[in-house]
Design a protein around this motif. Structure first.
Motif, short mmCIF file in Angstrom:
data_model
loop_
_atom_site.label_atom_id
_atom_site.label_comp_id
_atom_site.label_asym_id
_atom_site.label_seq_id
_atom_site.Cartn_x
_atom_site.Cartn_y
_atom_site.Cartn_z
N MET A 1 0.85 -1.17 0.00
CA MET A 1 0.00 0.00 0.00
C MET A 1 0.89 1.24 0.00
SD MET A 1 -3.16 0.67 2.43
CE MET A 1 -4.33 1.87 1.97
N LYS A 2 0.55 2.20 -0.79
CA LYS A 2 1.34 3.43 -0.88
C LYS A 2 1.12 4.29 0.35
CE LYS A 2 3.28 2.87 -4.78
NZ LYS A 2 4.70 2.75 -4.86
N THR A 3 2.12 5.05 0.68
CA THR A 3 2.00 5.99 1.78
C THR A 3 1.60 7.35 1.22
OG1 THR A 3 4.31 6.65 1.64
CG2 THR A 3 3.80 4.78 3.07
N VAL A 4 1.45 8.30 2.11
CA VAL A 4 1.09 9.64 1.69
C VAL A 4 2.24 10.26 0.89
CG1 VAL A 4 0.50 11.94 2.53
CG2 VAL A 4 -0.43 9.93 3.65
N ARG A 5 3.44 9.91 1.23
CA ARG A 5 4.61 10.45 0.54
C ARG A 5 4.98 9.52 -0.61
NH1 ARG A 5 4.59 10.28 5.46
NH2 ARG A 5 4.62 12.06 6.79
N LEU A 6 4.66 9.93 -1.81
CA LEU A 6 5.01 9.12 -2.98
C LEU A 6 6.47 9.40 -3.32
CD1 LEU A 6 1.83 9.70 -5.12
CD2 LEU A 6 2.41 7.70 -3.79
N GLU A 7 7.28 8.39 -3.27
CA GLU A 7 8.70 8.55 -3.51
C GLU A 7 9.11 7.86 -4.80
OE1 GLU A 7 10.41 6.92 0.00
OE2 GLU A 7 9.65 8.51 1.27
N ILE A 8 10.12 8.37 -5.42
CA ILE A 8 10.64 7.80 -6.66
C ILE A 8 11.82 6.89 -6.31
CG2 ILE A 8 11.71 8.32 -8.88
CD1 ILE A 8 8.84 9.25 -8.65
N HIS A 9 11.80 5.70 -6.82
CA HIS A 9 12.90 4.77 -6.62
C HIS A 9 12.92 3.81 -7.81
CE1 HIS A 9 9.97 1.70 -5.40
NE2 HIS A 9 9.40 2.66 -4.71
N PRO A 10 14.02 3.11 -8.00
CA PRO A 10 14.08 2.16 -9.13
C PRO A 10 13.01 1.08 -9.03
CG PRO A 10 16.24 2.47 -8.16
CD PRO A 10 15.25 3.15 -7.24
N VAL A 11 12.49 0.68 -10.17
CA VAL A 11 11.48 -0.37 -10.23
C VAL A 11 12.09 -1.55 -10.96
CG1 VAL A 11 9.20 -0.96 -11.09
CG2 VAL A 11 9.65 1.35 -10.31
N TYR A 12 12.11 -2.69 -10.31
CA TYR A 12 12.72 -3.89 -10.90
C TYR A 12 11.63 -4.92 -11.19
CZ TYR A 12 16.89 -1.68 -9.08
OH TYR A 12 17.89 -0.79 -8.81
N LYS A 20 4.34 -1.10 -16.56
CA LYS A 20 3.20 -0.24 -16.89
C LYS A 20 2.14 -0.31 -15.80
CE LYS A 20 3.82 -0.57 -21.86
NZ LYS A 20 3.29 -1.13 -23.11
N CYS A 21 1.87 -1.50 -15.29
CA CYS A 21 0.88 -1.66 -14.22
C CYS A 21 1.34 -0.95 -12.94
CB CYS A 21 0.63 -3.13 -13.94
SG CYS A 21 -0.27 -3.97 -15.26
N HIS A 22 2.61 -1.06 -12.63
CA HIS A 22 3.15 -0.40 -11.44
C HIS A 22 3.01 1.12 -11.55
CE1 HIS A 22 5.70 -0.04 -7.88
NE2 HIS A 22 6.20 1.03 -8.48
N VAL A 23 3.35 1.67 -12.69
CA VAL A 23 3.23 3.11 -12.90
C VAL A 23 1.76 3.53 -12.83
CG1 VAL A 23 3.55 4.96 -14.59
CG2 VAL A 23 5.36 3.29 -14.19
N PHE A 24 0.87 2.72 -13.40
CA PHE A 24 -0.56 3.02 -13.34
C PHE A 24 -1.05 3.06 -11.90
CE2 PHE A 24 -4.92 1.41 -13.03
CZ PHE A 24 -5.58 2.44 -13.67
N ILE A 25 -0.67 2.08 -11.09
CA ILE A 25 -1.10 2.04 -9.69
C ILE A 25 -0.55 3.23 -8.92
CG2 ILE A 25 -0.86 0.75 -7.54
CD1 ILE A 25 -1.18 -1.80 -9.24
N TYR A 30 -1.71 8.51 -6.50
CA TYR A 30 -1.50 9.95 -6.45
C TYR A 30 -2.80 10.70 -6.73
CZ TYR A 30 0.22 14.59 -7.44
OH TYR A 30 0.40 15.94 -7.43
N TYR A 31 -3.58 10.25 -7.71
CA TYR A 31 -4.84 10.90 -8.04
C TYR A 31 -5.83 10.81 -6.87
CZ TYR A 31 -9.37 11.97 -9.93
OH TYR A 31 -10.62 12.52 -10.10
N VAL A 32 -5.93 9.64 -6.24
CA VAL A 32 -6.84 9.48 -5.11
C VAL A 32 -6.43 10.42 -3.97
CG1 VAL A 32 -7.60 7.86 -3.32
CG2 VAL A 32 -7.55 7.14 -5.70
N MET A 33 -5.12 10.53 -3.71
CA MET A 33 -4.62 11.42 -2.68
C MET A 33 -4.97 12.87 -3.02
SD MET A 33 -0.76 11.87 -1.24
CE MET A 33 -0.16 12.71 -2.69
N TRP A 34 -4.74 13.28 -4.26
CA TRP A 34 -5.04 14.64 -4.68
C TRP A 34 -6.53 14.93 -4.55
CZ3 TRP A 34 -8.19 16.30 -8.69
CH2 TRP A 34 -8.14 17.66 -8.96
N HIS A 35 -7.36 13.99 -4.98
CA HIS A 35 -8.82 14.17 -4.93
C HIS A 35 -9.30 14.28 -3.48
CE1 HIS A 35 -12.73 14.22 -6.78
NE2 HIS A 35 -13.14 13.24 -5.99
N MET A 36 -8.75 13.44 -2.60
CA MET A 36 -9.13 13.52 -1.18
C MET A 36 -8.74 14.87 -0.59
SD MET A 36 -8.29 9.78 0.42
CE MET A 36 -8.64 10.33 2.07
N LYS A 37 -7.57 15.37 -0.93
CA LYS A 37 -7.15 16.68 -0.41
C LYS A 37 -8.08 17.78 -0.91
CE LYS A 37 -2.28 15.92 0.49
NZ LYS A 37 -0.90 16.31 0.19
#
Length: 74
Positions: A1-12, A20-25, A30-37
């Protein structure tokens, strides 16, 4: 589950579809977090500013994590 702080790190991932699925999720989270705010903005404005605030996005997320659904059978 993602946290409030979306961080960039390498994806293996092994395949392009998984990447593509990982980027979509991540973008969906991020969109759900933005919409809630956006929806909670009136609550944040009423609550005031500074350290005395009760409602923050982190506080609301921690409160929502406590909600559970249990089935009780007798």
């Amino acid at each position: 589950m993602k946290t409030v702080r979306l961080e960039i790190h390498p994806v293996y991932h092994k395949t392009d579809d998984r990447i593509k699925c990982h980027v979509f999720i991540c973008m969906l989270a991020y969109y759900v977090m933005w919409h809630m705010k956006q929806l909670l903005q009136p609550l944040f404005e009423i609550d005031g500013k500074g350290a005395g605030r009760k409602y923050t996005f982190d506080y609301i997320m921690e409160t929502l994590k406590c909600i559970r659904k249990n089935t009780v059978e007798f």
